[in-house]
Design a protein around this motif. Structure first.
Motif, mmCIF file in Angstrom:
data_model
loop_
_atom_site.group_PDB
_atom_site.id
_atom_site.type_symbol
_atom_site.label_atom_id
_atom_site.label_comp_id
_atom_site.label_asym_id
_atom_site.label_seq_id
_atom_site.Cartn_x
_atom_site.Cartn_y
_atom_site.Cartn_z
ATOM 1 N N VAL A 169 14.948 -12.746 -23.745
ATOM 2 C CA VAL A 169 13.776 -12.839 -24.620
ATOM 3 C C VAL A 169 12.531 -13.137 -23.795
ATOM 4 C CG1 VAL A 169 12.710 -14.217 -26.445
ATOM 5 C CG2 VAL A 169 15.073 -13.487 -26.674
ATOM 6 N N ALA A 170 12.652 -14.022 -22.839
ATOM 7 C CA ALA A 170 11.505 -14.356 -21.994
ATOM 8 C C ALA A 170 11.084 -13.149 -21.164
ATOM 9 C CB ALA A 170 11.851 -15.527 -21.091
ATOM 10 N N ASN A 171 12.058 -12.397 -20.647
ATOM 11 C CA ASN A 171 11.731 -11.196 -19.873
ATOM 12 C C ASN A 171 11.048 -10.154 -20.749
ATOM 13 O OD1 ASN A 171 12.686 -12.170 -17.472
ATOM 14 N ND2 ASN A 171 14.722 -11.296 -17.703
ATOM 15 N N GLU A 172 11.533 -9.989 -21.990
ATOM 16 C CA GLU A 172 10.895 -9.032 -22.896
ATOM 17 C C GLU A 172 9.471 -9.432 -23.208
ATOM 18 O OE1 GLU A 172 13.346 -8.601 -26.352
ATOM 19 O OE2 GLU A 172 14.992 -7.684 -25.257
ATOM 20 N N LYS A 173 9.245 -10.707 -23.444
ATOM 21 C CA LYS A 173 7.894 -11.193 -23.715
ATOM 22 C C LYS A 173 6.986 -10.976 -22.514
ATOM 23 C CE LYS A 173 8.965 -14.652 -27.201
ATOM 24 N NZ LYS A 173 8.935 -16.078 -27.551
ATOM 25 N N ALA A 174 7.506 -11.227 -21.336
ATOM 26 C CA ALA A 174 6.713 -11.034 -20.126
ATOM 27 C C ALA A 174 6.376 -9.556 -19.940
ATOM 28 C CB ALA A 174 7.466 -11.559 -18.906
#
Length: 180
Positions: A169-174
């Motif tokens: 999720v953090a990678n997608e947001k980034a």
């Protein structure tokens, strides 16, 4: 140079945007993202090792080590308590056997003593271990141990998947922020 920048607004905009993206990515890479990304340990783990409902990934290893220490400590304490209980049981059985033996020796001198010893012996026999009870206890211990290992494995897998999902999720947001 100034005239060229004014003439080529799209090139200027693209260059400024690229520089902003590079500066943003450089700033983000300088941050410790593992403090921002968190995972949620299961309620049982939270209660057992007294950890917060949401733990940053920077503390994941510490949380895992605390959980393993908790499981090992309580497993050894449980084994010690069971061993202590077996010791007390053996002592009581030994004392009752010695008492019955002493009564057996004295009973013939007491009127009706043989019947009394026989009746007490039959009652005592009700409390003795049955054949195969040691195997049943060992089987129950092993099943309990295996069940504990399975539960610990499920919790560990759940923690890993939660951490992995949080990372995705953090990678997608980034990625969305970088593209946006």
């Amino acid at each position: 140079m100034k005239d060229w920048l004014i003439k080529n607004k799209s090139a200027t905009t693209l260059g400024v945007t690229a520089m902003l993206v590079i500066l943003t990515l450089a700033s983000i890479s300088g941050c410790q993202m593992d403090d921002f990304i968190k995972f949620e340990p299961p309620a049982e783990v939270q209660a057992a090792i007294d950890v917060e409902a949401s733990v940053p990934m920077s503390k994941a290893d510490v949380t895992w080590d605390e959980w393993q220490a908790y499981v090992e400590k309580n497993s050894s304490r449980l084994a010690a308590e069971i061993e202590d209980g077996n010791y007390r049981l053996g002592m009581i059985q030994s004392l009752t056997d010695m008492g019955f033996q002493a009564l057996n020796d004295v009973a013939p001198g007491i009127p009706g003593g043989a019947l009394l010893v026989g009746g007490l012996s039959m009652m005592g026999g009700l409390f003795l271990k049955k054949p195969g009870s040691d195997k049943a206890v060992a089987r129950e211990k092993e099943q309990s141990y295996v069940a504990g290992l399975e539960e610990g494995k499920k919790i560990a897998i759940q923690l890993y998947e939660t951490a992995k999902d949080a990372d995705l999720v953090a990678n997608e947001k980034a990625n969305e922020q970088a593209q946006g």
